[in-house]
Motif scaffolding. Structure first.
Motif, short mmCIF file in Angstrom:
data_model
loop_
_atom_site.label_atom_id
_atom_site.label_comp_id
_atom_site.label_asym_id
_atom_site.label_seq_id
_atom_site.Cartn_x
_atom_site.Cartn_y
_atom_site.Cartn_z
N GLU A 128 43.61 45.10 33.33
CA GLU A 128 43.16 45.35 32.18
C GLU A 128 41.51 45.28 32.47
OE1 GLU A 128 43.44 42.65 28.10
OE2 GLU A 128 44.38 42.03 29.97
N SER A 129 41.03 44.52 33.04
CA SER A 129 39.62 44.50 33.24
C SER A 129 38.73 45.77 33.59
CB SER A 129 38.94 43.49 34.24
OG SER A 129 39.24 42.08 33.93
N SER A 146 44.87 40.85 35.51
CA SER A 146 43.50 40.60 35.07
C SER A 146 42.64 41.63 35.63
CB SER A 146 43.13 39.34 35.81
OG SER A 146 43.75 38.15 34.96
N LEU A 195 35.53 43.15 40.77
CA LEU A 195 34.95 44.33 39.77
C LEU A 195 33.71 44.81 40.16
CD1 LEU A 195 35.67 42.35 36.25
CD2 LEU A 195 37.11 44.14 37.43
N LEU A 214 36.73 49.07 31.75
CA LEU A 214 35.45 49.25 32.33
C LEU A 214 35.38 50.66 32.64
CD1 LEU A 214 34.46 46.37 34.53
CD2 LEU A 214 33.39 46.94 32.27
#
Length: 602
Positions: free
Chosen positions: A244-245, A241, A213, A249
């Motif tokens: 979705e993250s 994951s 990220l 953002l």
């Protein structure tokens, strides 16, 4: 907009999961992932070629073609610079031929890194990729050394545009790249190279996800992922994951996560509930503590257990760090991490440092693999030189022309010729198995059996060969057929983190003679004793055989590096003191030879 690369197919096709899913199910997973919206499906690499060739079920090229025929998403392959998919550098001839074959079979994206971060080693392969019309993604391996790696990697990144790279990939094989360093490194590499940047990371406990990220926030537009069950088992970043993250953002990936869950369901059915190495928490803990790849730590533990020395794992891990420092702080990506770990393992088990030097470590120290990030320790360099002078270095890498004559009648295409040039006898055995499978002479059908029943038997044999099924039995109209997979010998170090390679023992022990003049051949290293080069192959020697100086007696395996032990005296084999596939200690008696003063007449 950040895009994701999926590595699920590659991970399913290499150790420790090779064979866990039948080929048909792997193709089914590929079809599901094709609908998810990935920028690329990375389907092959060094581990895949090694596992596929050694399992002798199908050609690695055939698997690529099978996937390509079912998907429209671009396919990718991971290559190790001049090593390509092996554990030794190959000739420029093989590099160009391999890349051409990969492109013809459907590979469009080539992720290429040099295990020493010596980007000059990428020149030949990079040119071949460009000539084949592929996308050249040049990798830089992050492994924390004596000091921070950022400046060194940024300097290497400046050289990549002139090599034809279309993207820089930051590759972290140990999960040591924490988020703030990932952010800094990606930003600086992007600025220095003026190329797009991608991010590949391994690591447990969420560090990999956090770093991914952070990398996207710093400008990375490509992130490597795997579906959830593999991310958990093999310490990767899960696509579910990440998608979705990043969506939360404000970095939309355009990924359909529902398709990933569908693929995860298929994989779960076949993996089952048994732990997948190196999933054990204590292995993950040690890997994170010592900044080592988890698979490497797991393989070390397996080997130590084979020698009843599992309690010495921490000692070996500390020794890996010392050996790495003395060898110039090379990165820990395969096969370099395997080489360092093998040398460290010998130090601990033999209770002496550099008493035995494996050939691969010698070549690393003497520059055979390229330039290390820092200078080699002068004392170690001198010790290696004394044990194995540079004049003993191997000849130039083999070319396809070198093997064309021996491959005549066996290699039916350019891709098969390349396989033989890179994998030798293992590739020859694979091709023979494939030929035999399609030969009418090998079909076990009674002369009076009808064609329909014969076809059903062939299908059963094929199912057993290409799946993880151990045995199938059917009964129909008075005919009962049972097809059972032959058990394969289990090596002591069965966890694969790097391919097996053949090598001579760099320094053999002297051959002491007993009072009766018998020559005693003792093991020059700790390892596993094998009487033949491959399962099913004839033994190198038997009791009563006449041997001549330089003849191979056996191979000794340590951390999946196979070392030939050769006799120095002409004679007759009186006795063999070790059973095949048994662990041996340093100095343990292996053979007794009755010497002969005059070689027998030919």
């Amino acid at each position: 907009m950040a895009k994701l690369v999926d590595t699920t197919i590659r991970l399913l096709s290499q150790e420790p999961l090779a064979g866990a899913l039948p080929t048909a199910e792997v193709l089914h997973v590929a079809e599901i992932l094709d609908q998810a919206g990935f920028a690329c499906l990375e389907v092959s690499g060094g581990g895949v070629f090694d596992a596929t060739v050694r399992r002798r079920v199908e050609s690695p090229w055939e698997r690529i073609r099978g996937i390509k025929s079912r998907v429209s998403t671009p396919l990718g392959i991971a290559l190790r610079g001049r090593f390509l998919v092996g554990s030794r550098p190959v000739s420029g001839d093989i590099v160009s031929r391999f890349v051409s074959c990969a492109a013809e079979n459907g590979i469009e994206v080539f992720r290429l890194h040099d295990p020493l971060n010596d980007v000059s080693n990428l020149r030949e392969a990079g040119a071949a990729i460009t000539n084949a019309g592929g996308a050249f993604h040049a990798g830089l391996v992050y492994s924390p050394g004596r000091t921070g790696e950022t400046d060194t990697l940024v300097e290497q990144a400046r050289k990549l545009p002139e090599l034809g790279a279309t993207r820089v990939i930051v590759n972290d094989p140990t999960g040591a790249l924490v988020p703030h360093r990932a952010q800094e490194l990606v930003a600086r590499i992007r600025e220095a190279s003026e190329l797009p940047v991608g991010f590949y990371v391994q690591g447990a406990s969420g560090v990999g996800l956090a770093s991914a990220l952070a990398a996207v926030e710093a400008g990375a537009d490509l992130v490597a992922t795997a579906v959830y069950p593999l991310a958990l088992a093999l310490h990767r970043v899960s696509g579910e994951s990440v998608a979705e993250s990043l969506d939360g953002l404000g970095h939309s990936t355009g990924l359909d996560a529902a398709k990933l869950w569908d693929a995860a369901d298929v994989i779960d059915e076949h993996i089952g509930d048994e732990p997948v190495a190196p999933v054990a928490p204590r292995i993950a803990v040690r890997a994170a503590e010592y900044d080592l790849p988890a698979g490497l730590v797991a393989a070390l533990e397996v080997h130590l257990r084979a020698h009843a020395a599992a309690d010495r794992l921490l000692e070996v891990l500390e020794e890996v760090g010392r050996v790495r420092a003395e060898a110039g702080w090379p990165p820990l990506a395969a096969p370099i991490g395997q080489i360092l770990a093998s040398q460290a393992l010998l130090h601990v088990l033999e209770a002496r440092r550099y008493g035995t030097v494996i050939d691969e470590f010698r070549e690393l120290v003497q520059g055979g693999y390229g330039v290390t990030p820092e200078p080699i320790d002068a004392t170690v360099e001198r010790a290696v030189e004394l044990l194995a002078p540079r004049s003993l270095l191997a000849d130039d890498p083999v070319t396809t022309e070198d093997v064309r004559e021996q491959a005549e009648g066996l290699a039916a295409s350019e891709e098969e010729l390349v396989l033989i040039a890179m994998f030798g006898t293992d590739a020859e055995e694979l091709l023979r198995m494939i030929r035999a499978r399609h030969s009418r002479d090998t079909v076990l059908i009674a002369e009076d059996a009808d064609a329909e029943r014969g076809e059903r038997i062939r299908e059963l044999v094929k199912i057993v060969q290409e799946s993880g099924v151990g045995e199938i039995e059917i009964e129909d109209e008075g005919m009962r057929v049972s097809v059972r997979r032959a058990d394969e010998p289990v090596l002591a170090a069965a966890v694969g983190v790097a391919p097996v390679v053949d090598a001579d023992v760099a320094n053999s022990t002297a051959e002491p003679r007993g009072a009766d003049g018998v020559v005693r051949i003792e093991s020059p290293m700790v390892g596993v004793f094998y009487r033949s080069s491959n399962p099913g192959a004839p033994a190198f020697v038997d009791v009563g055989d006449t041997v001549v100086p330089g003849q191979t007696l056996c191979v000794l395996e340590a951390m999946k590096l196979f070392n030939e032990l050769k006799v120095e005296t002409a004679g007759t084999v009186r006795s063999i003191h070790v059973e095949n596939a048994q662990p041996v200690e340093f100095g343990q008696l292996l053979f007794e030879i009755d010497p002969i003063l005059v070689p027998p007449a030919v």
